[in-house]
Design a protein around this motif. Structure first.
Motif, short mmCIF file in Angstrom:
data_model
loop_
_atom_site.label_atom_id
_atom_site.label_comp_id
_atom_site.label_asym_id
_atom_site.label_seq_id
_atom_site.Cartn_x
_atom_site.Cartn_y
_atom_site.Cartn_z
N PHE A 186 0.81 -1.20 0.00
CA PHE A 186 0.00 0.00 0.00
C PHE A 186 0.85 1.26 0.00
N ASN A 187 2.16 1.12 0.30
CA ASN A 187 3.06 2.28 0.35
C ASN A 187 3.36 2.81 -1.05
N ASN A 188 3.73 1.90 -1.95
CA ASN A 188 4.24 2.36 -3.24
C ASN A 188 3.55 1.74 -4.45
N GLY A 189 2.47 1.00 -4.24
CA GLY A 189 1.73 0.42 -5.36
C GLY A 189 2.41 -0.78 -5.99
N SER A 190 3.45 -1.30 -5.36
CA SER A 190 4.15 -2.46 -5.89
C SER A 190 3.38 -3.74 -5.57
N CYS A 191 3.76 -4.80 -6.27
CA CYS A 191 3.15 -6.11 -6.05
C CYS A 191 4.25 -7.10 -5.73
N TYR A 192 4.03 -7.86 -4.68
CA TYR A 192 4.96 -8.91 -4.27
C TYR A 192 4.32 -10.25 -4.59
N VAL A 193 5.06 -11.10 -5.29
CA VAL A 193 4.53 -12.38 -5.72
C VAL A 193 5.46 -13.49 -5.24
N SER A 194 4.86 -14.51 -4.67
CA SER A 194 5.58 -15.72 -4.29
C SER A 194 5.08 -16.82 -5.20
N GLY A 195 5.99 -17.41 -5.96
CA GLY A 195 5.63 -18.48 -6.88
C GLY A 195 6.22 -19.80 -6.42
N PHE A 196 5.48 -20.87 -6.67
CA PHE A 196 5.94 -22.20 -6.27
C PHE A 196 5.55 -23.20 -7.34
N SER A 197 6.50 -24.05 -7.73
CA SER A 197 6.25 -25.12 -8.69
C SER A 197 6.80 -26.41 -8.09
N VAL A 198 6.02 -27.48 -8.16
CA VAL A 198 6.44 -28.75 -7.59
C VAL A 198 6.00 -29.89 -8.50
N SER A 199 6.86 -30.85 -8.66
CA SER A 199 6.56 -32.01 -9.49
C SER A 199 5.53 -32.90 -8.79
N GLU A 200 4.55 -33.37 -9.56
CA GLU A 200 3.56 -34.30 -9.00
C GLU A 200 4.15 -35.70 -8.82
N VAL A 201 5.19 -36.01 -9.58
CA VAL A 201 5.81 -37.33 -9.49
C VAL A 201 6.58 -37.40 -8.17
#
Length: 167
Positions: free
Chosen positions: A103-118
């Motif tokens: 809310f301070n600077n209009g930025s967006c923080y994203v946490s991404g995660f990818s995991v193998s189903e095998v």
């Protein structure tokens, strides 16, 4: 030196050499990446969802790439769930993106995660990293102001081996 340590003292160092992920990285093929974008999360959300939808078919796989076969499972402005299927072996990886606004600077923080189903997948040559990175790059989000990315071999299986130009 006791009998055990004398006979088996090399076991752990040999295991760490053979399986470097034991030394501090994931024990299963997966990747976690953190990004900052100098734009509102709604823009990031729209770009990511659009890119996933663009790469649903096998069209981009024709020349051996992996920028295809994504499936959007669910999405809202805070959370995106998708899957990626590798075109050759048909392995499925589960992807999630968590979006948080500043809310301070209009930025967006994203946490991404990818995991193998095998369940037995340990080494992936950076495929789970590329699953995420390719969407960011394909959507052009890596070009927006305030962009930064943070990950490591500790957070991503074989991150240093990743070659996303072929994945």
């Amino acid at each position: 030196m006791g009998v055990w340590s004398h006979r088996f003292g090399l076991v752990l160092p040999l295991m760490l050499a053979a399986f470097p992920c034991i030394a501090g990285g994931p024990l299963h093929a997966q990747c976690k990446v953190e990004w900052t974008f100098g734009i509102p999360c709604m823009n990031v959300y729209l770009e990511l969802v659009s890119q996933i939808k663009k790469w649903t078919t096998a069209d981009n796989c024709v020349n051996g790439g992996e920028k295809c076969l994504y499936t959007l499972k669910s999405a809202n402005k805070h959370f995106i769930v998708a899957q990626h299927t590798t075109p050759v072996h048909k392995y499925v990886d589960d992807l999630t993106f968590k979006l948080s606004s500043s809310f301070n600077n209009g930025s967006c923080y994203v946490s991404g995660f990818s995991v193998s189903e095998v369940w037995y997948a340990v080494f992936d040559y950076g495929t789970n990293y590329c699953n995420l990175h390719n969407l960011i790059e394909g959507s052009g989000l890596d070009k927006v102001s305030g962009y930064s990315e943070s990950t490591s071999n500790f957070n991503c299986t074989q991150y240093s081996k990743a070659n996303c130009t072929i994945y």
